[in-house]
Design a protein around this motif. Structure first.
Motif, mmCIF file in Angstrom:
data_model
loop_
_atom_site.group_PDB
_atom_site.id
_atom_site.type_symbol
_atom_site.label_atom_id
_atom_site.label_comp_id
_atom_site.label_asym_id
_atom_site.label_seq_id
_atom_site.Cartn_x
_atom_site.Cartn_y
_atom_site.Cartn_z
ATOM 1 N N GLY A 171 -58.426 -57.599 66.558
ATOM 2 C CA GLY A 171 -57.121 -57.029 66.874
ATOM 3 C C GLY A 171 -56.160 -58.172 67.121
ATOM 4 N N LEU A 172 -54.949 -57.869 67.524
ATOM 5 C CA LEU A 172 -53.985 -58.935 67.807
ATOM 6 C C LEU A 172 -54.498 -59.884 68.885
ATOM 7 N N ASP A 173 -55.236 -59.327 69.849
ATOM 8 C CA ASP A 173 -55.725 -60.156 70.949
ATOM 9 C C ASP A 173 -56.915 -61.028 70.560
ATOM 10 N N SER A 174 -57.315 -60.984 69.285
ATOM 11 C CA SER A 174 -58.399 -61.850 68.807
ATOM 12 C C SER A 174 -57.885 -63.226 68.401
ATOM 13 N N PHE A 175 -56.566 -63.393 68.400
ATOM 14 C CA PHE A 175 -55.973 -64.623 67.890
ATOM 15 C C PHE A 175 -54.884 -65.164 68.811
ATOM 16 N N ARG A 176 -54.572 -66.450 68.609
ATOM 17 C CA ARG A 176 -53.384 -67.078 69.161
ATOM 18 C C ARG A 176 -52.552 -67.558 67.979
ATOM 19 N N ALA A 177 -51.275 -67.279 67.987
ATOM 20 C CA ALA A 177 -50.423 -67.701 66.877
ATOM 21 C C ALA A 177 -50.081 -69.181 66.996
ATOM 22 N N VAL A 178 -50.155 -69.865 65.883
ATOM 23 C CA VAL A 178 -49.755 -71.273 65.812
ATOM 24 C C VAL A 178 -48.277 -71.375 65.455
ATOM 25 N N ALA A 179 -47.869 -70.617 64.434
ATOM 26 C CA ALA A 179 -46.465 -70.656 63.999
ATOM 27 C C ALA A 179 -46.186 -69.537 63.012
ATOM 28 N N GLY A 180 -44.957 -69.075 63.007
ATOM 29 C CA GLY A 180 -44.466 -68.211 61.942
ATOM 30 C C GLY A 180 -43.816 -69.104 60.893
ATOM 31 N N ILE A 181 -44.005 -68.795 59.626
ATOM 32 C CA ILE A 181 -43.546 -69.679 58.556
ATOM 33 C C ILE A 181 -42.398 -69.078 57.750
ATOM 34 N N ALA A 182 -42.540 -67.820 57.355
ATOM 35 C CA ALA A 182 -41.543 -67.209 56.478
ATOM 36 C C ALA A 182 -41.579 -65.704 56.634
ATOM 37 N N SER A 183 -40.551 -65.031 56.130
ATOM 38 C CA SER A 183 -40.532 -63.571 56.139
ATOM 39 C C SER A 183 -39.714 -63.065 54.965
ATOM 40 N N GLU A 184 -40.066 -61.868 54.526
ATOM 41 C CA GLU A 184 -39.345 -61.224 53.431
ATOM 42 C C GLU A 184 -39.051 -59.771 53.808
ATOM 43 N N PRO A 185 -37.836 -59.304 53.552
ATOM 44 C CA PRO A 185 -37.568 -57.884 53.751
ATOM 45 C C PRO A 185 -38.100 -57.094 52.568
ATOM 46 N N THR A 186 -38.340 -55.816 52.777
ATOM 47 C CA THR A 186 -38.609 -54.937 51.652
ATOM 48 C C THR A 186 -37.267 -54.370 51.192
ATOM 49 N N CYS A 187 -37.249 -53.720 50.047
ATOM 50 C CA CYS A 187 -35.963 -53.296 49.494
ATOM 51 C C CYS A 187 -36.089 -51.962 48.759
ATOM 52 N N LEU A 188 -34.936 -51.364 48.501
ATOM 53 C CA LEU A 188 -34.825 -50.214 47.613
ATOM 54 C C LEU A 188 -34.285 -50.730 46.293
ATOM 55 N N ALA A 189 -35.017 -50.505 45.208
ATOM 56 C CA ALA A 189 -34.598 -51.001 43.901
ATOM 57 C C ALA A 189 -34.643 -49.878 42.861
ATOM 58 N N VAL A 190 -33.666 -49.891 41.958
ATOM 59 C CA VAL A 190 -33.565 -48.882 40.901
ATOM 60 C C VAL A 190 -33.336 -49.572 39.560
ATOM 61 N N LYS A 191 -33.470 -48.833 38.471
ATOM 62 C CA LYS A 191 -33.079 -49.365 37.167
ATOM 63 C C LYS A 191 -31.581 -49.661 37.194
ATOM 64 N N ALA A 192 -31.194 -50.666 36.447
ATOM 65 C CA ALA A 192 -29.785 -51.070 36.457
ATOM 66 C C ALA A 192 -28.856 -49.950 36.030
ATOM 67 N N ASP A 193 -29.332 -49.070 35.133
ATOM 68 C CA ASP A 193 -28.479 -47.959 34.659
ATOM 69 C C ASP A 193 -28.739 -46.659 35.406
ATOM 70 N N SER A 194 -29.382 -46.760 36.568
ATOM 71 C CA SER A 194 -29.653 -45.568 37.373
ATOM 72 C C SER A 194 -28.349 -44.927 37.838
ATOM 73 N N PRO A 195 -28.346 -43.608 37.999
ATOM 74 C CA PRO A 195 -27.160 -42.961 38.566
ATOM 75 C C PRO A 195 -26.953 -43.346 40.040
ATOM 76 N N TYR A 196 -27.994 -43.914 40.656
ATOM 77 C CA TYR A 196 -27.895 -44.350 42.050
ATOM 78 C C TYR A 196 -27.516 -45.830 42.074
ATOM 79 N N GLN A 197 -26.230 -46.094 42.125
ATOM 80 C CA GLN A 197 -25.752 -47.475 42.105
ATOM 81 C C GLN A 197 -25.571 -48.058 43.505
ATOM 82 N N THR A 198 -25.610 -47.206 44.502
ATOM 83 C CA THR A 198 -25.478 -47.644 45.896
ATOM 84 C C THR A 198 -26.420 -46.819 46.765
ATOM 85 N N VAL A 199 -26.594 -47.246 48.011
ATOM 86 C CA VAL A 199 -27.387 -46.476 48.963
ATOM 87 C C VAL A 199 -26.738 -45.110 49.181
ATOM 88 N N GLU A 200 -25.410 -45.088 49.196
ATOM 89 C CA GLU A 200 -24.696 -43.831 49.394
ATOM 90 C C GLU A 200 -24.986 -42.858 48.245
#
Length: 318
Positions: free
Chosen positions: A113-142
């Motif tokens: 579990g989390l308590d099985s470790f000690r963190a040395v360092a965080g290195i990087a992070s990436e967000p997830t995203c919403l992606a569509v085909k370029a010609d999708s009718p959904y051109q924005t989140v709205e």
């Protein structure tokens, strides 16, 4: 007799030193190779970043960092092995979020579990995203939020960060939706471009070549603020959604690793994480540099674990 007295004196001094400092019989740390488990396959994003970090750390530590891939069960096999390794500083794990903050809430009888470790360092992070085909009718989140009928969304597996991200978005947007799982990122993109789903979710770095080629459009990301790597892409938070998620990459050691050894690891890998080699690798891969100290990374993981536990429970996934 004199030789015997010298041997006894040396032994007493060693015992005293060990009692006072907790030093290892291996000598000053580090005095040999450091082993770094990566619980995912060779050649993947986590593996490549681990190797670049390890090479940079070698310059700081004066000892090689040997990467070993231990795969299986969504990263949990290698993570369990790392948790049970000798806590002497010579055994580390370079991991991503899933095995630490997602799988423990999805899988039974994990040996860590989390308590099985000690963190040395965080290195990087990436967000997830919403992606569509370029010609999708959904051109924005709205546009997507105003969809009528059922929206189909693709992800790479139930219980993954991207799947849980979609559950959060569609529930908050109050849309009718159907989630579709694909085996791997390549098939996920093929499914989108082939018209099998309306929208997909994955990390932004995996979308960049398709965005550059004009095939795919990213509607929004899950980071709390816009990234300097893609400043034109809005966040879901600024669009009114209470969604903040990231795929983090970090280095950890078994929980009983001594404080003095942890201090050395944090210092040396901290410098490596911010080295030119690691920075260039992250920039080239469109991955966000996100250095955190060990304590900062532990706090982030604890918060994420609590968040995902609630999402998983609310979604009825366990």
């Amino acid at each position: 007799m004199k030789m015997r007295k010298r041997m006894l004196a040396a032994a007493a001094a060693c015992v005293l030193a060990l009692g006072l400092t907790g030093c290892s019989s291996k000598g000053a740390f580090p005095s040999e190779n450091i082993n770094m488990i990566v619980p995912f396959g060779s050649g993947g994003g986590t593996d490549l970043l681990a190797r670049v970090l390890g090479d940079a750390a070698k310059e700081e530590l004066g000892q090689p960092v040997v990467v070993t891939n231990v795969t299986g069960a969504s990263g949990t096999v290698g993570t369990a092995q790392a948790a049970e390794a000798d806590a002497d500083g010579y055994n580390l794990i370079f991991n991503a979020s899933g095995p630490m903050v997602l799988q423990p809430h999805m899988m039974e009888d994990l040996r860590y579990g989390l308590d099985s470790f000690r963190a040395v360092a965080g290195i990087a992070s990436e967000p997830t995203c919403l992606a569509v085909k370029a010609d999708s009718p959904y051109q924005t989140v709205e546009d997507l939020a105003a969809a009528t009928g059922t929206v189909t969304a693709g992800h790479t597996g139930v219980g993954t960060l991207h799947h849980l991200f979609q559950v959060q978005f569609f529930e908050q947007a109050k849309l009718d939706y159907k989630l579709v799982g694909f085996e791997g990122g390549a098939k996920l993109v093929t499914g989108l471009l082939g018209g099998n789903v309306d929208v997909i979710s994955t990390v932004v770095s995996e979308m960049y070549s398709y965005v550059d080629s004009g095939e795919i459009r990213i509607l929004a990301v899950s980071s709390p603020e816009r990234s300097p790597l893609y400043p034109d892409i809005p966040t879901l938070k600024e669009k009114g959604y209470e969604i903040e998620m990231s795929l983090d990459f970090f280095l950890m050691a078994p929980k009983d690793t001594p404080d003095d050894v942890m201090k050395t690891l944090e210092e040396k890998f901290g410098k490596a994480a911010q080295s030119d080699a690691v920075t260039k690798f992250l920039e080239t891969g469109h991955i966000g540099a996100d250095y955190r100290t060990g304590s900062e990374m532990e706090a982030k993981l604890k918060s994420d674990s609590e968040m995902f536990a609630k999402i998983i429970q609310d979604a009825g996934l366990k």
